[in-house]
Scaffold this motif. Sequence first.
Motif, PDB file in Angstrom:
ATOM      1  N   LEU A  83     -27.885  58.839   4.223  1.00  0.00           N
ATOM      2  CA  LEU A  83     -26.864  57.795   4.366  1.00  0.00           C
ATOM      3  C   LEU A  83     -25.977  57.732   3.117  1.00  0.00           C
ATOM      4  CD1 LEU A  83     -25.848  55.453   6.159  1.00  0.00           C
ATOM      5  CD2 LEU A  83     -27.461  53.953   4.994  1.00  0.00           C
ATOM      6  N   GLY A  84     -26.607  57.785   1.953  1.00  0.00           N
ATOM      7  CA  GLY A  84     -25.861  57.754   0.688  1.00  0.00           C
ATOM      8  C   GLY A  84     -24.913  58.935   0.586  1.00  0.00           C
ATOM      9  N   LEU A  85     -25.378  60.089   1.019  1.00  0.00           N
ATOM     10  CA  LEU A  85     -24.549  61.302   0.967  1.00  0.00           C
ATOM     11  C   LEU A  85     -23.352  61.183   1.920  1.00  0.00           C
ATOM     12  CD1 LEU A  85     -24.188  64.180  -0.068  1.00  0.00           C
ATOM     13  CD2 LEU A  85     -25.770  64.969   1.674  1.00  0.00           C
ATOM     14  N   ILE A  86     -23.619  60.674   3.127  1.00  0.00           N
ATOM     15  CA  ILE A  86     -22.541  60.516   4.119  1.00  0.00           C
ATOM     16  C   ILE A  86     -21.478  59.539   3.594  1.00  0.00           C
ATOM     17  CG2 ILE A  86     -22.010  59.578   6.423  1.00  0.00           C
ATOM     18  CD1 ILE A  86     -24.804  60.732   7.277  1.00  0.00           C
ATOM     19  N   ILE A  87     -21.935  58.425   3.025  1.00  0.00           N
ATOM     20  CA  ILE A  87     -20.971  57.426   2.512  1.00  0.00           C
ATOM     21  C   ILE A  87     -20.167  58.033   1.353  1.00  0.00           C
ATOM     22  CG2 ILE A  87     -20.750  55.179   1.370  1.00  0.00           C
ATOM     23  CD1 ILE A  87     -23.244  54.280   2.931  1.00  0.00           C
ATOM     24  N   ALA A  88     -20.845  58.763   0.468  1.00  0.00           N
ATOM     25  CA  ALA A  88     -20.144  59.382  -0.672  1.00  0.00           C
ATOM     26  C   ALA A  88     -19.093  60.374  -0.180  1.00  0.00           C
ATOM     27  CB  ALA A  88     -21.146  60.068  -1.586  1.00  0.00           C
ATOM     28  N   LEU A  89     -19.422  61.130   0.866  1.00  0.00           N
ATOM     29  CA  LEU A  89     -18.468  62.100   1.410  1.00  0.00           C
ATOM     30  C   LEU A  89     -17.265  61.396   2.042  1.00  0.00           C
ATOM     31  CD1 LEU A  89     -20.937  64.636   3.052  1.00  0.00           C
ATOM     32  CD2 LEU A  89     -19.327  65.174   1.238  1.00  0.00           C
ATOM     33  N   ALA A  90     -17.515  60.201   2.589  1.00  0.00           N
ATOM     34  CA  ALA A  90     -16.434  59.480   3.261  1.00  0.00           C
ATOM     35  C   ALA A  90     -15.566  58.681   2.294  1.00  0.00           C
ATOM     36  CB  ALA A  90     -17.040  58.548   4.305  1.00  0.00           C
ATOM     37  N   MET A  91     -16.022  58.503   1.068  1.00  0.00           N
ATOM     38  CA  MET A  91     -15.257  57.678   0.109  1.00  0.00           C
ATOM     39  C   MET A  91     -13.985  58.392  -0.349  1.00  0.00           C
ATOM     40  SD  MET A  91     -18.217  55.843  -2.147  1.00  0.00           S
ATOM     41  CE  MET A  91     -17.244  55.590  -3.590  1.00  0.00           C
ATOM     42  N   ARG A  93     -11.009  59.888  -2.746  1.00  0.00           N
ATOM     43  CA  ARG A  93     -11.076  60.550  -4.055  1.00  0.00           C
ATOM     44  C   ARG A  93      -9.980  60.083  -5.005  1.00  0.00           C
ATOM     45  NH1 ARG A  93     -14.226  65.074  -2.698  1.00  0.00           N
ATOM     46  NH2 ARG A  93     -15.786  64.095  -1.396  1.00  0.00           N
ATOM     47  N   LYS A  94      -8.944  59.436  -4.449  1.00  0.00           N
ATOM     48  CA  LYS A  94      -7.881  58.933  -5.325  1.00  0.00           C
ATOM     49  C   LYS A  94      -7.239  57.694  -4.706  1.00  0.00           C
ATOM     50  CE  LYS A  94      -5.070  62.717  -3.559  1.00  0.00           C
ATOM     51  NZ  LYS A  94      -4.431  63.968  -3.882  1.00  0.00           N
ATOM     52  N   GLY A  95      -6.505  56.976  -5.565  1.00  0.00           N
ATOM     53  CA  GLY A  95      -5.834  55.764  -5.101  1.00  0.00           C
ATOM     54  C   GLY A  95      -6.661  54.525  -5.383  1.00  0.00           C
ATOM     55  N   ILE A  96      -6.146  53.396  -4.910  1.00  0.00           N
ATOM     56  CA  ILE A  96      -6.778  52.104  -5.173  1.00  0.00           C
ATOM     57  C   ILE A  96      -8.128  51.997  -4.470  1.00  0.00           C
ATOM     58  CG2 ILE A  96      -5.576  50.966  -3.243  1.00  0.00           C
ATOM     59  CD1 ILE A  96      -6.164  49.279  -6.608  1.00  0.00           C
ATOM     60  N   GLY A  97      -8.279  52.767  -3.392  1.00  0.00           N
ATOM     61  CA  GLY A  97      -9.512  52.735  -2.609  1.00  0.00           C
ATOM     62  C   GLY A  97     -10.743  53.128  -3.425  1.00  0.00           C
ATOM     63  N   VAL A  98     -10.545  53.984  -4.419  1.00  0.00           N
ATOM     64  CA  VAL A  98     -11.679  54.446  -5.242  1.00  0.00           C
ATOM     65  C   VAL A  98     -12.317  53.260  -5.961  1.00  0.00           C
ATOM     66  CG1 VAL A  98     -12.346  55.909  -7.189  1.00  0.00           C
ATOM     67  CG2 VAL A  98     -10.650  56.722  -5.569  1.00  0.00           C
ATOM     68  N   SER A  99     -11.467  52.464  -6.655  1.00  0.00           N
ATOM     69  CA  SER A  99     -11.999  51.327  -7.410  1.00  0.00           C
ATOM     70  C   SER A  99     -12.666  50.327  -6.489  1.00  0.00           C
ATOM     71  CB  SER A  99     -10.873  50.623  -8.175  1.00  0.00           C
ATOM     72  OG  SER A  99     -10.177  51.567  -8.922  1.00  0.00           O
ATOM     73  N   VAL A 167     -27.676  55.993  -4.504  1.00  0.00           N
ATOM     74  CA  VAL A 167     -27.541  57.373  -4.017  1.00  0.00           C
ATOM     75  C   VAL A 167     -26.052  57.690  -3.833  1.00  0.00           C
ATOM     76  CG1 VAL A 167     -28.241  59.008  -2.227  1.00  0.00           C
ATOM     77  CG2 VAL A 167     -29.761  57.118  -2.822  1.00  0.00           C
ATOM     78  N   VAL A 168     -25.303  56.725  -3.289  1.00  0.00           N
ATOM     79  CA  VAL A 168     -23.862  56.926  -3.074  1.00  0.00           C
ATOM     80  C   VAL A 168     -23.178  57.237  -4.414  1.00  0.00           C
ATOM     81  CG1 VAL A 168     -21.705  55.818  -2.381  1.00  0.00           C
ATOM     82  CG2 VAL A 168     -23.785  55.413  -1.062  1.00  0.00           C
ATOM     83  N   LEU A 169     -23.454  56.422  -5.416  1.00  0.00           N
ATOM     84  CA  LEU A 169     -22.779  56.599  -6.715  1.00  0.00           C
ATOM     85  C   LEU A 169     -23.153  57.939  -7.347  1.00  0.00           C
ATOM     86  CD1 LEU A 169     -23.004  52.981  -8.174  1.00  0.00           C
ATOM     87  CD2 LEU A 169     -21.050  54.099  -7.129  1.00  0.00           C
ATOM     88  N   LEU A 170     -24.408  58.316  -7.239  1.00  0.00           N
ATOM     89  CA  LEU A 170     -24.834  59.608  -7.795  1.00  0.00           C
ATOM     90  C   LEU A 170     -24.133  60.758  -7.072  1.00  0.00           C
ATOM     91  CD1 LEU A 170     -28.660  59.041  -8.307  1.00  0.00           C
ATOM     92  CD2 LEU A 170     -27.018  59.573 -10.086  1.00  0.00           C
ATOM     93  N   CYS A 171     -24.142  60.697  -5.728  1.00  0.00           N
ATOM     94  CA  CYS A 171     -23.514  61.771  -4.945  1.00  0.00           C
ATOM     95  C   CYS A 171     -22.011  61.809  -5.192  1.00  0.00           C
ATOM     96  CB  CYS A 171     -23.781  61.577  -3.447  1.00  0.00           C
ATOM     97  SG  CYS A 171     -25.488  61.863  -3.006  1.00  0.00           S
ATOM     98  N   TYR A 172     -21.411  60.626  -5.283  1.00  0.00           N
ATOM     99  CA  TYR A 172     -19.964  60.576  -5.510  1.00  0.00           C
ATOM    100  C   TYR A 172     -19.617  61.223  -6.859  1.00  0.00           C
ATOM    101  CZ  TYR A 172     -15.211  58.801  -5.548  1.00  0.00           C
ATOM    102  OH  TYR A 172     -13.836  58.723  -5.578  1.00  0.00           O
ATOM    103  N   ALA A 173     -20.412  60.898  -7.878  1.00  0.00           N
ATOM    104  CA  ALA A 173     -20.187  61.500  -9.202  1.00  0.00           C
ATOM    105  C   ALA A 173     -20.314  63.023  -9.113  1.00  0.00           C
ATOM    106  CB  ALA A 173     -21.188  60.933 -10.211  1.00  0.00           C
ATOM    107  N   VAL A 176     -17.082  64.459  -7.186  1.00  0.00           N
ATOM    108  CA  VAL A 176     -15.807  64.501  -7.928  1.00  0.00           C
ATOM    109  C   VAL A 176     -15.861  65.507  -9.082  1.00  0.00           C
ATOM    110  CG1 VAL A 176     -15.060  62.162  -7.336  1.00  0.00           C
ATOM    111  CG2 VAL A 176     -16.431  62.532  -9.390  1.00  0.00           C
ATOM    112  N   SER A 177     -17.064  65.919  -9.444  1.00  0.00           N
ATOM    113  CA  SER A 177     -17.157  66.889 -10.547  1.00  0.00           C
ATOM    114  C   SER A 177     -17.004  68.347 -10.060  1.00  0.00           C
ATOM    115  CB  SER A 177     -18.481  66.724 -11.286  1.00  0.00           C
ATOM    116  OG  SER A 177     -19.529  67.153 -10.464  1.00  0.00           O
ATOM    117  N   ILE A 178     -16.913  68.545  -8.736  1.00  0.00           N
ATOM    118  CA  ILE A 178     -16.712  69.918  -8.220  1.00  0.00           C
ATOM    119  C   ILE A 178     -15.247  70.314  -8.457  1.00  0.00           C
ATOM    120  CG2 ILE A 178     -16.763  71.401  -6.164  1.00  0.00           C
ATOM    121  CD1 ILE A 178     -18.881  69.510  -4.996  1.00  0.00           C
TER     122      ILE A 178
END
Lengths: 287, 97
Positions: A83-91, A93-99, A167-173, A176-178
């Motif tokens: 679930l965390g991975l899916i949410i991170a993939l759906a978040m 990557r830029k714009g106000i939505g990130v914050s 999990v979301v925050l870890l996956c998101y980090a 974005v580092s790729i």
Amino acid sequence: MYKQVNQKAWLLVLPVVVLVAFNAIIPLMTVVNYSVQETFGDNVFFWAGVDWFQQILNSPRFHDALLRQLLFSAIILAIEVPLGLIIALAMPRKGIGVSICLILMALPLLIPWNVVGAMWNIFALPEIGLLGKGLNNLGFDYNYTRQPVTAWFTTVLMDVWHWTSLVVLLCYAGLVSIPDDYYRAAKIDGASAWAVFRYIQLPKLKRVLTIAVLLRFMDSFMIYTEVKVLTGGGPGNATTFLSIDLDKMALGQFDLGPAAAMSLIYFLIILLLSWLFYTLMMRNEAQ
Amino acid sequence: MQGTSLIAWMAWTWQTAAFFAFIIACLIAMTVWELRRPGGGPRRGILGLDTTRGDRLFISLLGAAYIFLAWLGFVGTPLWAPLGLSFAYAFVIFRWA
């Protein structure tokens, strides 16, 4: 040419050593001492040898609590990591939505654990809680205070709400580092979204996913406060995990000897699992 | 070791004191070993892991704890057999792991 060794550096480590001694080593030594003795209070102790260890290791109560704990951790991992991975993939990557997404994801992590338990306790009450009352109005027979299945459902739901964000925050980090070059190369090759995920994102996330699994496993294996406040280990013993059982034994029954033996066994299980995960992680990194 | 001294609440016994003294002696011995032969002696052995001397001590102690627990759970007392097994296990780990 000889390298200068500055022994004064040890002085800088001293505060940490003192801190660890007082909050970890001395309590651990005391637990070891208690685990081989019996006490009725007033600082009077009687030698019991390894009796408490034998009693705990052969106790169905301990076996049941351990099984519940393992099952709980397995369910938590099976839900939170994908679930965390899916949410991170759906978040975004830029714009106000990130914050906005990052703040929303961080919110559950900032709430104290006992408050999380109290919130869900009220939220899930069948008479007045939004979740409990809502489910009952929809026709479900839901009462987590007297049904083991719904107690488990509520406990798992609470943990998922509280910790999936990590999990979301870890996956998101990790995502974005790729470097963009990978995505450009995939686009040139005409790779599908699945292929990008399978051959670029997933391998690159291997390390953060291992950390996420390690953190979530350890934390769910030691869960205490939220469950204590939400169900108190009930109904019956339905949600009595190892930590809750330990609490009942040490503070409820005041059986300090058996409780100390149980906490040492619990500690050894966690130590072994942590070592296995750490070794696995280091091995992956080396490869 | 009962009484009203500052550490009476810790409920020390000579057996547990001996246990911790053994652990401390192991750590001192490892420190001396490291000073005499620096580098930790890293290698890959029968476990298929890259281990240093410190790792091998940790694996030995953790394994010994599980040998004792398994013996207590399945067999019971006395504990001389698991003690011997633990030393044999530690020897194997230090020699070949």
